[in-house]
Motif scaffolding. Structure first.
Motif, PDB file in Angstrom:
ATOM      1  N   THR A  71       0.749  -1.216   0.036  1.00 48.57           N
ATOM      2  CA  THR A  71       0.021   0.010   0.023  1.00 48.57           C
ATOM      3  C   THR A  71       0.643   0.876   0.065  1.00 48.57           C
ATOM      4  OG1 THR A  71      -1.808  -1.053   1.659  1.00 48.57           O
ATOM      5  CG2 THR A  71      -1.951   1.167   1.222  1.00 48.57           C
ATOM      6  N   SER A  72       2.075   1.201   0.697  1.00 50.48           N
ATOM      7  CA  SER A  72       3.046   2.473   0.864  1.00 50.48           C
ATOM      8  C   SER A  72       3.105   2.755  -0.465  1.00 50.48           C
ATOM      9  CB  SER A  72       3.984   2.335   2.210  1.00 50.48           C
ATOM     10  OG  SER A  72       3.571   2.321   3.419  1.00 50.48           O
ATOM     11  N   ILE A  73       3.953   1.321  -0.838  1.00 57.10           N
ATOM     12  CA  ILE A  73       4.510   1.412  -2.335  1.00 57.10           C
ATOM     13  C   ILE A  73       3.039   2.259  -3.409  1.00 57.10           C
ATOM     14  CG2 ILE A  73       5.394   0.863  -4.362  1.00 57.10           C
ATOM     15  CD1 ILE A  73       6.195  -1.737  -2.211  1.00 57.10           C
ATOM     16  N   LEU A  74       2.357   1.397  -3.365  1.00 54.78           N
ATOM     17  CA  LEU A  74       1.071   2.118  -4.544  1.00 54.78           C
ATOM     18  C   LEU A  74       1.069   3.864  -3.932  1.00 54.78           C
ATOM     19  CD1 LEU A  74      -1.072  -0.201  -4.960  1.00 54.78           C
ATOM     20  CD2 LEU A  74       0.450   0.594  -6.835  1.00 54.78           C
ATOM     21  N   LEU A  75       1.167   4.351  -2.873  1.00 53.61           N
ATOM     22  CA  LEU A  75       0.899   5.935  -2.293  1.00 53.61           C
ATOM     23  C   LEU A  75       1.977   6.651  -2.818  1.00 53.61           C
ATOM     24  CD1 LEU A  75      -0.265   5.398   0.700  1.00 53.61           C
ATOM     25  CD2 LEU A  75      -1.579   6.741  -0.951  1.00 53.61           C
ATOM     26  N   ASP A  76       3.323   6.445  -3.276  1.00 53.44           N
ATOM     27  CA  ASP A  76       4.176   6.742  -2.820  1.00 53.44           C
ATOM     28  C   ASP A  76       4.484   7.117  -4.165  1.00 53.44           C
ATOM     29  OD1 ASP A  76       5.062   6.530   0.129  1.00 53.44           O
ATOM     30  OD2 ASP A  76       6.344   5.113  -0.209  1.00 53.44           O
ATOM     31  N   THR A  77       4.418   6.055  -5.580  1.00 53.62           N
ATOM     32  CA  THR A  77       4.664   6.268  -7.005  1.00 53.62           C
ATOM     33  C   THR A  77       3.351   6.837  -7.235  1.00 53.62           C
ATOM     34  OG1 THR A  77       5.468   4.015  -6.670  1.00 53.62           O
ATOM     35  CG2 THR A  77       4.462   4.477  -8.959  1.00 53.62           C
ATOM     36  N   TYR A  78       2.183   6.560  -7.174  1.00 55.97           N
ATOM     37  CA  TYR A  78       0.821   7.416  -7.448  1.00 55.97           C
ATOM     38  C   TYR A  78       0.684   8.682  -6.961  1.00 55.97           C
ATOM     39  CZ  TYR A  78       1.536   3.389 -10.975  1.00 55.97           C
ATOM     40  OH  TYR A  78       1.410   2.700 -11.910  1.00 55.97           O
ATOM     41  N   GLY A  79       0.842   8.697  -5.325  1.00 50.74           N
ATOM     42  CA  GLY A  79      -0.121   9.508  -4.603  1.00 50.74           C
ATOM     43  C   GLY A  79      -1.526   8.893  -4.272  1.00 50.74           C
ATOM     44  N   PRO A  80      -1.631  10.556  -2.670  1.00 46.54           N
ATOM     45  CA  PRO A  80      -3.391   9.950  -3.069  1.00 46.54           C
ATOM     46  C   PRO A  80      -4.228  10.345  -3.465  1.00 46.54           C
ATOM     47  CG  PRO A  80      -2.355  11.788  -1.701  1.00 46.54           C
ATOM     48  CD  PRO A  80      -1.343  11.158  -2.109  1.00 46.54           C
ATOM     49  N   GLU A  81      -3.973  11.077  -4.600  1.00 47.65           N
ATOM     50  CA  GLU A  81      -5.593  11.486  -5.504  1.00 47.65           C
ATOM     51  C   GLU A  81      -5.471  10.459  -6.433  1.00 47.65           C
ATOM     52  OE1 GLU A  81      -1.208  11.808  -6.421  1.00 47.65           O
ATOM     53  OE2 GLU A  81      -2.348  13.167  -5.053  1.00 47.65           O
ATOM     54  N   LYS A  82      -4.493   9.322  -6.149  1.00 49.86           N
ATOM     55  CA  LYS A  82      -5.451   7.822  -7.247  1.00 49.86           C
ATOM     56  C   LYS A  82      -5.157   6.598  -6.769  1.00 49.86           C
ATOM     57  CE  LYS A  82      -3.713   9.841 -11.756  1.00 49.86           C
ATOM     58  NZ  LYS A  82      -2.638   9.644 -12.677  1.00 49.86           N
ATOM     59  N   VAL A  83      -4.911   6.787  -5.288  1.00 49.78           N
ATOM     60  CA  VAL A  83      -4.629   5.376  -4.518  1.00 49.78           C
ATOM     61  C   VAL A  83      -4.851   5.354  -3.331  1.00 49.78           C
ATOM     62  CG1 VAL A  83      -3.307   3.935  -3.386  1.00 49.78           C
ATOM     63  CG2 VAL A  83      -2.424   5.063  -5.739  1.00 49.78           C
ATOM     64  N   PHE A  84      -6.109   4.287  -2.476  1.00 49.40           N
ATOM     65  CA  PHE A  84      -6.048   4.189  -1.028  1.00 49.40           C
ATOM     66  C   PHE A  84      -6.510   3.439  -0.489  1.00 49.40           C
ATOM     67  CE2 PHE A  84      -9.530   2.763  -3.974  1.00 49.40           C
ATOM     68  CZ  PHE A  84     -10.704   1.999  -2.933  1.00 49.40           C
ATOM     69  N   ALA A  85      -6.512   3.470   1.062  1.00 48.18           N
ATOM     70  CA  ALA A  85      -5.630   2.426   1.033  1.00 48.18           C
ATOM     71  C   ALA A  85      -7.166   1.254   1.843  1.00 48.18           C
ATOM     72  CB  ALA A  85      -5.524   2.592   3.196  1.00 48.18           C
ATOM     73  N   CYS A  86      -6.969  -0.089   1.373  1.00 47.16           N
ATOM     74  CA  CYS A  86      -8.409  -0.916   1.837  1.00 47.16           C
ATOM     75  C   CYS A  86      -8.649  -2.064   2.189  1.00 47.16           C
ATOM     76  CB  CYS A  86      -8.975  -1.059   0.712  1.00 47.16           C
ATOM     77  SG  CYS A  86      -8.876  -1.995  -1.078  1.00 47.16           S
ATOM     78  N   ASP A  87      -9.316  -2.340   2.837  1.00 39.65           N
ATOM     79  CA  ASP A  87      -9.051  -4.706   2.830  1.00 39.65           C
ATOM     80  C   ASP A  87     -10.191  -5.188   2.173  1.00 39.65           C
ATOM     81  OD1 ASP A  87     -11.719  -4.996   4.595  1.00 39.65           O
ATOM     82  OD2 ASP A  87      -9.659  -3.406   6.154  1.00 39.65           O
ATOM     83  N   ARG A  88      -9.754  -6.364   2.032  1.00 37.55           N
ATOM     84  CA  ARG A  88     -11.175  -7.114   0.905  1.00 37.55           C
ATOM     85  C   ARG A  88     -12.255  -6.760   1.594  1.00 37.55           C
ATOM     86  NH1 ARG A  88     -13.488  -8.402  -2.879  1.00 37.55           N
ATOM     87  NH2 ARG A  88     -13.252 -10.211  -3.954  1.00 37.55           N
ATOM     88  N   ARG A  99      -4.632  -1.339  11.867  1.00 45.47           N
ATOM     89  CA  ARG A  99      -4.662  -0.230  12.030  1.00 45.47           C
ATOM     90  C   ARG A  99      -3.166   0.604  11.598  1.00 45.47           C
ATOM     91  NH1 ARG A  99      -5.582  -3.068  17.531  1.00 45.47           N
ATOM     92  NH2 ARG A  99      -7.656  -2.166  18.579  1.00 45.47           N
ATOM     93  N   PRO A 100      -2.533  -0.201  11.007  1.00 44.54           N
ATOM     94  CA  PRO A 100      -1.755   0.908  10.638  1.00 44.54           C
ATOM     95  C   PRO A 100      -2.215   1.303   8.815  1.00 44.54           C
ATOM     96  CG  PRO A 100      -1.052  -1.458  10.934  1.00 44.54           C
ATOM     97  CD  PRO A 100      -2.007  -1.274  11.364  1.00 44.54           C
ATOM     98  N   LEU A 101      -2.388   0.576   8.433  1.00 44.72           N
ATOM     99  CA  LEU A 101      -3.107   1.427   6.929  1.00 44.72           C
ATOM    100  C   LEU A 101      -4.254   2.470   7.415  1.00 44.72           C
ATOM    101  CD1 LEU A 101      -4.675  -2.001   5.076  1.00 44.72           C
ATOM    102  CD2 LEU A 101      -2.087  -0.460   4.458  1.00 44.72           C
ATOM    103  N   ALA A 102      -4.834   2.397   8.471  1.00 45.24           N
ATOM    104  CA  ALA A 102      -5.810   3.504   8.884  1.00 45.24           C
ATOM    105  C   ALA A 102      -5.246   4.370   8.862  1.00 45.24           C
ATOM    106  CB  ALA A 102      -7.075   3.061   9.516  1.00 45.24           C
ATOM    107  N   ALA A 103      -3.837   4.382   9.462  1.00 45.36           N
ATOM    108  CA  ALA A 103      -2.268   5.256  10.234  1.00 45.36           C
ATOM    109  C   ALA A 103      -2.462   5.929   9.202  1.00 45.36           C
ATOM    110  CB  ALA A 103      -1.672   5.308  10.931  1.00 45.36           C
ATOM    111  N   ILE A 104      -1.877   5.610   8.202  1.00 48.53           N
ATOM    112  CA  ILE A 104      -1.095   5.456   6.350  1.00 48.53           C
ATOM    113  C   ILE A 104      -2.606   6.230   5.641  1.00 48.53           C
ATOM    114  CG2 ILE A 104      -0.639   4.662   4.369  1.00 48.53           C
ATOM    115  CD1 ILE A 104       0.955   2.293   6.174  1.00 48.53           C
ATOM    116  N   ALA A 105      -3.519   5.925   5.433  1.00 45.89           N
ATOM    117  CA  ALA A 105      -4.552   6.681   5.052  1.00 45.89           C
ATOM    118  C   ALA A 105      -4.610   7.834   5.615  1.00 45.89           C
ATOM    119  CB  ALA A 105      -5.791   5.987   5.058  1.00 45.89           C
ATOM    120  N   ALA A 106      -4.669   8.271   6.759  1.00 47.15           N
ATOM    121  CA  ALA A 106      -4.854   9.389   7.254  1.00 47.15           C
ATOM    122  C   ALA A 106      -3.846  10.550   7.389  1.00 47.15           C
ATOM    123  CB  ALA A 106      -4.732   9.198   8.850  1.00 47.15           C
ATOM    124  N   GLU A 107      -1.996   9.746   7.373  1.00 52.26           N
ATOM    125  CA  GLU A 107      -1.736  10.705   6.675  1.00 52.26           C
ATOM    126  C   GLU A 107      -0.838  10.919   5.781  1.00 52.26           C
ATOM    127  OE1 GLU A 107       2.938   9.392   6.495  1.00 52.26           O
ATOM    128  OE2 GLU A 107       2.618   8.467   8.847  1.00 52.26           O
TER     129      GLU A 107
END
Length: 143
Positions: A71-88, A99-107
């Motif tokens: 998830t962090s790789i995708l956010l670093d590559t494409y940014g928050p305007e094109k990537v969101f955090a999600c679970d299946r 919890r870490p994914l939610a924190a990454i999304a908020a950050e």
């Protein structure tokens, strides 16, 4: 398949889509590239699943560390305007991952999304989610 599905959506007037992919960084990147090629505004989520999935669909489950890293790789590559955090879906992700994914999304200033339902998981009608502990578990009232 992704190309035809996204092309059809764009042809029919869809101007923006939020899509979750699977547990594949390459798959998420491919969807982003296709959307850009056809001019569809899209936001993609890498579908994290770290518990209970290997019994249903072997090979889809990834470790908590992989889910957070990818998830962090995708956010670093494409940014928050094109990537969101999600679970299946709700029961496929532990708190150790959620919890870490939610924190990454908020950050990162992006969304965190989960499914509350899944087609191949149908609990009995008297089943309920138990939110009393750190992990979401399913309890049923056996008759």
């Amino acid at each position: 398949m992704a190309y035809s599905r996204l092309s059809e959506a764009a042809k029919n007037g869809t101007s923006f889509a939020m899509e979750y992919t699977t547990t594949s960084v390459d798959g998420a990147k491919t969807v982003l590239e296709i959307a850009e090629e056809i001019g569809l505004k899209i936001k993609v989520g890498y579908a994290c699943m770290d518990q209970g999935m290997d019994q249903i669909v072997p090979g889809l489950q990834v470790s908590s560390a992989e889910a957070i890293r990818d998830t962090s790789i995708l956010l670093d590559t494409y940014g928050p305007e094109k990537v969101f955090a999600c679970d299946r879906f709700l029961l496929a992700v532990s708190s150790k991952t959620r919890r870490p994914l939610a924190a990454i999304a908020a950050e990162e200033g992006t969304e965190y999304e989960t499914h509350l339902d899944e087609t191949y998981f149908r609990p009995p009608l008297d089943a309920a989610a138990d939110f009393s502990n750190d992990d979401f578990t399913l309890r049923t009232n056996a008759r």
